[in-house]
Design an enzyme around this catalytic site. Structure first.
Site, mmCIF file in Angstrom:
data_model
loop_
_atom_site.group_PDB
_atom_site.id
_atom_site.type_symbol
_atom_site.label_atom_id
_atom_site.label_comp_id
_atom_site.label_asym_id
_atom_site.label_seq_id
_atom_site.Cartn_x
_atom_site.Cartn_y
_atom_site.Cartn_z
ATOM 1 N N CYS A 1 6.662 4.725 6.651
ATOM 2 C CA CYS A 1 5.665 4.100 5.775
ATOM 3 C C CYS A 1 5.144 5.036 4.692
ATOM 4 O O CYS A 1 4.182 4.708 4.000
ATOM 5 C CB CYS A 1 4.515 3.549 6.608
ATOM 6 S SG CYS A 1 5.015 2.146 7.623
ATOM 7 N N HIS B 1 3.112 -5.821 3.158
ATOM 8 C CA HIS B 1 2.987 -6.584 4.401
ATOM 9 C C HIS B 1 2.567 -8.017 4.106
ATOM 10 O O HIS B 1 1.915 -8.292 3.103
ATOM 11 C CB HIS B 1 1.924 -5.955 5.316
ATOM 12 C CG HIS B 1 2.231 -4.563 5.734
ATOM 13 N ND1 HIS B 1 3.163 -4.265 6.694
ATOM 14 C CD2 HIS B 1 1.725 -3.379 5.322
ATOM 15 C CE1 HIS B 1 3.221 -2.954 6.861
ATOM 16 N NE2 HIS B 1 2.352 -2.388 6.032
ATOM 17 N N GLU C 1 -0.809 -6.415 10.347
ATOM 18 C CA GLU C 1 0.110 -6.083 9.261
ATOM 19 C C GLU C 1 1.564 -6.382 9.608
ATOM 20 O O GLU C 1 2.375 -6.564 8.711
ATOM 21 C CB GLU C 1 -0.063 -4.643 8.792
ATOM 22 C CG GLU C 1 0.411 -3.571 9.704
ATOM 23 C CD GLU C 1 0.330 -2.182 9.070
ATOM 24 O OE1 GLU C 1 -0.526 -1.935 8.198
ATOM 25 O OE2 GLU C 1 1.135 -1.339 9.463
ATOM 26 N N HIS D 1 -1.372 -10.105 -3.242
ATOM 27 C CA HIS D 1 -0.343 -9.659 -4.190
ATOM 28 C C HIS D 1 -0.811 -8.473 -5.038
ATOM 29 O O HIS D 1 -0.467 -8.358 -6.216
ATOM 30 C CB HIS D 1 0.150 -10.819 -5.058
ATOM 31 C CG HIS D 1 1.035 -11.741 -4.288
ATOM 32 N ND1 HIS D 1 0.526 -12.738 -3.497
ATOM 33 C CD2 HIS D 1 2.373 -11.783 -4.154
ATOM 34 C CE1 HIS D 1 1.529 -13.378 -2.915
ATOM 35 N NE2 HIS D 1 2.663 -12.822 -3.290
ATOM 36 N N HIS E 1 0.832 -1.198 0.000
ATOM 37 C CA HIS E 1 0.000 0.000 0.000
ATOM 38 C C HIS E 1 0.866 1.246 0.000
ATOM 39 O O HIS E 1 2.063 1.198 0.274
ATOM 40 C CB HIS E 1 -1.017 -0.003 1.148
ATOM 41 C CG HIS E 1 -0.453 -0.017 2.525
ATOM 42 N ND1 HIS E 1 -1.182 0.361 3.626
ATOM 43 C CD2 HIS E 1 0.768 -0.348 3.010
ATOM 44 C CE1 HIS E 1 -0.441 0.253 4.719
ATOM 45 N NE2 HIS E 1 0.738 -0.182 4.370
#
EC number: 4.1.2.50
Length: 150
Positions: free
Chosen positions: A25, A31, A136, A75, A16
């Site tokens: 991040c 993750h 995560e 994925h 993400h």
């Protein structure tokens, strides 16, 4: 009859982008997510029913979560469609990458709410979504509970 909670765990990989975030991040990253889905209901009491004694067949719960979450997000790279990242998302998608565009910042907190809504819509009427937990990292997760959202 007693109400029973049934939980199934799922694993998937996804990335993400957190647009505008000021920590580590802020970079595109991924993750190894773990997802726990808990439903609550009364076990089927009809002795003639092949699923007698079950709240829900684990296979049925697996099918719902796989259809609505795992097959779509595994994925894939998740982008906020309202952010400037949408340009990168479009470029990657045009090159054949698996991209999901959502209308929110794709944090674990927002993903777990999205996942709860997707799952709840598919459950049989006699089953209630109790909670969803999205992990995560080994030490970080977000949880959604139905009772907190009534």
């Amino acid at each position: 009859m007693a109400k029973i909670r049934i939980t199934k765990k799922f694993d998937f990989e996804a990335g993400h982008a957190l647009y505008g975030y000021d920590g580590k991040c802020k970079n595109l990253h991924g993750h190894s997510y773990k997802l726990w889905v808990t439903v609550i209901g009364e076990p089927i009491a009809d002795a003639e029913n092949i699923k007698c004694g079950m709240v829900i067949d684990f296979g049925d719960l697996k099918r719902i979560v796989n259809d609505k979450i795992i097959e779509q997000f595994d994925h894939a790279m998740v982008f906020n469609a309202q952010s400037p990242h949408r340009v990168l998302a479009d470029e990657l998608q045009a090159k054949g990458h698996r991209i999901i565009k959502v209308d929110y910042q794709p944090t674990s907190e927002n993903l777990v709410v999205d996942f709860a809504q997707r799952i709840a819509e598919e459950l049989p009427s006699h089953i209630t979504l109790f909670s969803v937990r999205l992990q995560e990292t080994d030490s970080s997760y977000a949880e959604w509970y139905a009772r907190d959202n009534e």
